[in-house]
Design a protein around this motif. Structure first.
Motif, PDB file in Angstrom:
ATOM      1  N   UNK A 208     -46.375  23.528 -49.938  1.00 15.36           N
ATOM      2  CA  UNK A 208     -47.550  23.349 -50.642  1.00 15.36           C
ATOM      3  C   UNK A 208     -47.798  24.262 -51.165  1.00 15.36           C
ATOM      4  N   UNK A 209     -48.357  23.931 -52.297  1.00 15.41           N
ATOM      5  CA  UNK A 209     -49.816  25.357 -52.966  1.00 15.41           C
ATOM      6  C   UNK A 209     -50.351  25.507 -52.350  1.00 15.41           C
ATOM      7  N   UNK A 210     -51.692  24.956 -51.809  1.00 13.02           N
ATOM      8  CA  UNK A 210     -52.422  25.613 -50.849  1.00 13.02           C
ATOM      9  C   UNK A 210     -51.744  26.102 -49.770  1.00 13.02           C
ATOM     10  N   UNK A 211     -50.596  25.838 -48.967  1.00 11.82           N
ATOM     11  CA  UNK A 211     -50.668  26.664 -48.228  1.00 11.82           C
ATOM     12  C   UNK A 211     -49.773  28.417 -48.711  1.00 11.82           C
ATOM     13  N   UNK A 212     -49.361  28.566 -49.795  1.00 13.10           N
ATOM     14  CA  UNK A 212     -49.451  29.634 -50.491  1.00 13.10           C
ATOM     15  C   UNK A 212     -50.811  30.344 -50.636  1.00 13.10           C
ATOM     16  N   UNK A 213     -51.855  29.386 -51.529  1.00 14.46           N
ATOM     17  CA  UNK A 213     -53.148  30.385 -51.587  1.00 14.46           C
ATOM     18  C   UNK A 213     -53.823  30.693 -50.323  1.00 14.46           C
ATOM     19  N   UNK A 214     -53.270  30.211 -49.148  1.00 16.15           N
ATOM     20  CA  UNK A 214     -54.357  30.955 -47.977  1.00 16.15           C
ATOM     21  C   UNK A 214     -52.768  31.519 -47.215  1.00 16.15           C
ATOM     22  N   UNK A 215     -51.773  32.050 -47.859  1.00 13.56           N
ATOM     23  CA  UNK A 215     -50.952  32.988 -47.186  1.00 13.56           C
ATOM     24  C   UNK A 215     -51.679  34.354 -47.937  1.00 13.56           C
ATOM     25  N   UNK A 216     -52.164  33.801 -48.995  1.00 12.57           N
ATOM     26  CA  UNK A 216     -52.138  34.753 -49.852  1.00 12.57           C
ATOM     27  C   UNK A 216     -53.980  35.597 -49.708  1.00 12.57           C
ATOM     28  N   UNK A 217     -54.382  34.882 -49.874  1.00 14.51           N
ATOM     29  CA  UNK A 217     -55.802  35.202 -48.940  1.00 14.51           C
ATOM     30  C   UNK A 217     -55.578  35.756 -47.613  1.00 14.51           C
ATOM     31  N   UNK A 218     -55.540  35.174 -46.999  1.00 10.41           N
ATOM     32  CA  UNK A 218     -55.074  35.609 -45.628  1.00 10.41           C
ATOM     33  C   UNK A 218     -53.673  37.294 -45.725  1.00 10.41           C
ATOM     34  N   UNK A 219     -53.394  37.445 -46.023  1.00  5.69           N
ATOM     35  CA  UNK A 219     -52.386  38.380 -46.279  1.00  5.69           C
ATOM     36  C   UNK A 219     -53.432  40.349 -47.213  1.00  5.69           C
ATOM     37  N   UNK A 220     -54.334  39.248 -48.469  1.00  8.79           N
ATOM     38  CA  UNK A 220     -55.287  40.502 -48.953  1.00  8.79           C
ATOM     39  C   UNK A 220     -56.409  41.005 -47.519  1.00  8.79           C
ATOM     40  N   UNK A 221     -56.486  39.916 -47.398  1.00  5.77           N
ATOM     41  CA  UNK A 221     -57.585  40.646 -45.813  1.00  5.77           C
ATOM     42  C   UNK A 221     -56.666  41.640 -45.140  1.00  5.77           C
ATOM     43  N   UNK A 222     -55.678  41.584 -45.370  1.00  4.01           N
ATOM     44  CA  UNK A 222     -55.138  42.536 -43.758  1.00  4.01           C
ATOM     45  C   UNK A 222     -55.063  43.987 -44.537  1.00  4.01           C
ATOM     46  N   UNK A 223     -54.454  43.769 -46.180  1.00  2.00           N
ATOM     47  CA  UNK A 223     -54.755  44.543 -47.177  1.00  2.00           C
ATOM     48  C   UNK A 223     -55.907  46.144 -47.075  1.00  2.00           C
ATOM     49  N   UNK A 224     -57.066  44.589 -47.476  1.00  2.00           N
ATOM     50  CA  UNK A 224     -58.315  45.717 -47.432  1.00  2.00           C
ATOM     51  C   UNK A 224     -58.869  45.678 -45.804  1.00  2.00           C
ATOM     52  N   UNK A 225     -58.550  45.245 -44.652  1.00  2.00           N
ATOM     53  CA  UNK A 225     -59.021  46.036 -43.818  1.00  2.00           C
ATOM     54  C   UNK A 225     -58.601  46.679 -42.962  1.00  2.00           C
ATOM     55  N   UNK A 226     -56.811  47.179 -43.960  1.00  2.14           N
ATOM     56  CA  UNK A 226     -56.567  48.053 -42.903  1.00  2.14           C
ATOM     57  C   UNK A 226     -56.284  49.205 -43.892  1.00  2.14           C
ATOM     58  N   UNK A 227     -56.807  49.306 -45.317  1.00  2.00           N
ATOM     59  CA  UNK A 227     -56.841  50.158 -46.348  1.00  2.00           C
ATOM     60  C   UNK A 227     -57.927  50.972 -45.431  1.00  2.00           C
TER      61      UNK A 227
END
Length: 242
Positions: A208-227
């Motif tokens: 579903x498109x909402x699956x993609x939105x949720x994945x993008x948000x969660x992935x971005x969280x990891x980028x910011x946190x790790x950086x």
């Protein structure tokens, strides 16, 4: 970002040394961690809000409308393209990209640090995605699947891993001292890869498109946190007063 954080810590130290006779040298680092946590918590809240709307009629209508639009655009050429992009966001795709990045890191930058960091970000996103899928337990869309899938639906592992891994590569590209034109080209290519992997999962009927939105948000969280964590570690190494 690293230079900005270092300047911030230096300014904060000077302020505290001037205004406060008793200065705690660990305070700037504590503040940096708090900033990181605020960003991460904000992202988590957004992810949770989206997750809580998964069973609402409004989100179902959006998912259906977007899916119908994308699926209606299916052509042999696009199908081949999106199958290729979904493979780029799968295990073998990451192994190939990591191998290329390993060679670049060793031959051009002559250090292991970047490949270790990128691998860690990808690993964190992958493991956390498996945990989230089990916890949320959302079934796949009931439409025709053009590729085989075995796991649950939300959040999309392809979207989450793509945002985390290729998003971190974007951070590294911006950070590297290379010509601006090459930076722009690489950033555009990496953004295209992220978006294409996300859209491919809708196009192929497995998310579903909402699956993609949720994945993008969660992935971005990891980028910011790790950086922020990586930069904080580097600052500890550089700071002569620690």
């Amino acid at each position: 970002m690293k230079q900005s954080l270092f300047t911030f810590i230096k300014s904060l130290r000077e302020f505290l040394e001037n205004k406060l006779n008793q200065y705690n040298t660990t305070l700037p680092y504590v503040i940096t961690v708090i900033i990181a946590l605020i960003i991460v918590v904000g992202g988590i809240n957004l992810f949770v809000e989206l997750t809580e709307t998964l069973k609402t009629e409004m989100l179902a209508n959006y998912d259906t409308a977007i899916t119908d639009y994308i699926v209606s655009r299916r052509t042999p050429g696009l199908t081949n393209y999106f199958k290729f992009m979904t493979n780029v966001g799968d295990t073998y795709g990451y192994l190939i990209v990591l191998s290329i990045f390993l060679l670049v890191s060793l031959l051009v930058f002559k250090r292991w640090k970047y490949i270790v960091q990128a691998t860690l970000v990808l690993a964190l996103a992958t493991v956390s995605n498996m945990m989230l899928k089990r916890f949320i337990d959302r079934a796949r869309p009931g439409i025709e699947h053009l590729v085989s899938v075995e796991t649950l639906s939300y959040p999309s592992g392809h979207a989450m891993s793509a945002m985390a891994f290729y998003g971190f590569l974007i951070f590294l590209v911006i950070k590297f001292d290379i010509q601006k034109v090459f930076k722009y080209i690489l950033v555009i290519v990496l953004l295209t890869v992220i978006l294409s992997i996300g859209i491919s999962r809708i196009y192929l009927g497995v998310h579903f498109p909402s699956d993609i939105a949720g994945g993008f948000i969660a992935g971005f969280i990891w980028v910011v946190f790790c950086v922020l964590v990586f930069d904080l570690i580097q600052l500890f190494k550089r700071d002569p007063k620690t």
